[in-house]
Write a protein that holds these residues in place. Structure first.
Motif, short mmCIF file in Angstrom:
data_model
loop_
_atom_site.label_atom_id
_atom_site.label_comp_id
_atom_site.label_asym_id
_atom_site.label_seq_id
_atom_site.Cartn_x
_atom_site.Cartn_y
_atom_site.Cartn_z
N LEU A 181 25.84 -13.62 -8.69
CA LEU A 181 26.39 -13.00 -7.49
C LEU A 181 27.91 -13.18 -7.43
O LEU A 181 28.64 -12.27 -7.02
N ASP A 212 30.32 -10.02 -7.26
CA ASP A 212 31.31 -9.91 -6.19
C ASP A 212 32.73 -9.79 -6.73
O ASP A 212 33.54 -9.02 -6.22
N HIS A 255 23.25 -6.33 4.60
CA HIS A 255 22.71 -5.52 3.50
C HIS A 255 22.10 -6.40 2.41
O HIS A 255 21.00 -6.15 1.94
N SER A 256 22.84 -7.43 2.02
CA SER A 256 22.34 -8.27 0.94
C SER A 256 21.09 -9.04 1.36
O SER A 256 20.17 -9.22 0.56
N THR A 257 21.01 -9.45 2.61
CA THR A 257 19.82 -10.14 3.10
C THR A 257 18.62 -9.21 3.11
O THR A 257 17.52 -9.60 2.68
N MET A 263 20.77 -7.36 -5.88
CA MET A 263 20.10 -8.17 -4.86
C MET A 263 18.59 -7.96 -4.89
O MET A 263 17.82 -8.91 -4.71
N ILE A 299 31.51 -10.88 0.36
CA ILE A 299 30.11 -11.19 0.61
C ILE A 299 29.89 -11.74 2.02
O ILE A 299 28.81 -11.58 2.59
N PHE A 318 25.33 -3.26 -6.38
CA PHE A 318 25.17 -4.54 -5.69
C PHE A 318 23.78 -4.63 -5.06
O PHE A 318 23.12 -5.67 -5.15
N SER A 319 23.31 -3.55 -4.46
CA SER A 319 21.97 -3.52 -3.88
C SER A 319 20.90 -3.70 -4.94
O SER A 319 19.91 -4.43 -4.73
N ARG A 334 18.14 -6.52 1.29
CA ARG A 334 17.75 -6.20 -0.08
C ARG A 334 17.10 -7.39 -0.78
O ARG A 334 16.13 -7.24 -1.51
N PHE A 335 17.64 -8.59 -0.57
CA PHE A 335 17.06 -9.78 -1.21
C PHE A 335 15.62 -10.00 -0.75
O PHE A 335 14.72 -10.21 -1.56
N ILE A 385 28.01 -6.56 4.83
CA ILE A 385 27.52 -6.87 3.48
C ILE A 385 26.48 -7.98 3.55
O ILE A 385 25.49 -7.96 2.80
#
Length: 117
Positions: A15, A19, A34-36, A95, A26, A91-92, A38-39, A31
């Motif tokens: 990551l 980044d 979004h990252s949460t 993740m 991040i 990035f998505s 997707r993860f 972001i």
């Protein structure tokens, strides 16, 4: 649970480079949300439901994941947040991949420790 820690640390290491390559902040609220999303989509839907328990078929998996991610992008569109560019898509994808590997390894470790009891 050492395997889960290793996967999480390797994912954080990756990551950092993602980044740095895409110049993504991040810790920005958008972001981070979004990252949460997707993860944990990767963790539960792909890692646990598809790879580990085989409770969902591939066509249903693709429809569910696309549905969740498109719904998030539609909400961002109405809030006037620009998140539909190549960097955000890659990035998505990272993740989702990291979440799915973590979910699969987590369930394997849970089964291993449950069988020992």
């Amino acid at each position: 649970m050492k395997a889960v820690a290793i996967v999480l640390l390797l994912g954080l290491f990756g990551l950092y480079f993602v980044d740095a390559a895409f110049k993504i902040e991040i810790f920005h609220a958008e972001i981070l949300i979004h990252s949460t999303i997707r993860f944990f989509t990767g963790f539960f839907v792909i890692g646990i439901l598809y790879f580990y328990t085989h409770k969902i078929r591939f066509k249903s998996l693709v429809a569910l994941v696309f549905g969740l991610l498109i719904a998030d992008d539609v909400v961002d569109y109405f809030r006037h947040v620009e998140s539909f560019n190549a960097e955000a898509i890659l990035f998505s994808f990272y993740m989702l991949l990291w979440g799915s590997v973590t979910g699969y390894v987590f369930m394997k470790q849970v089964k291993k420790y449950r069988d020992q009891w």
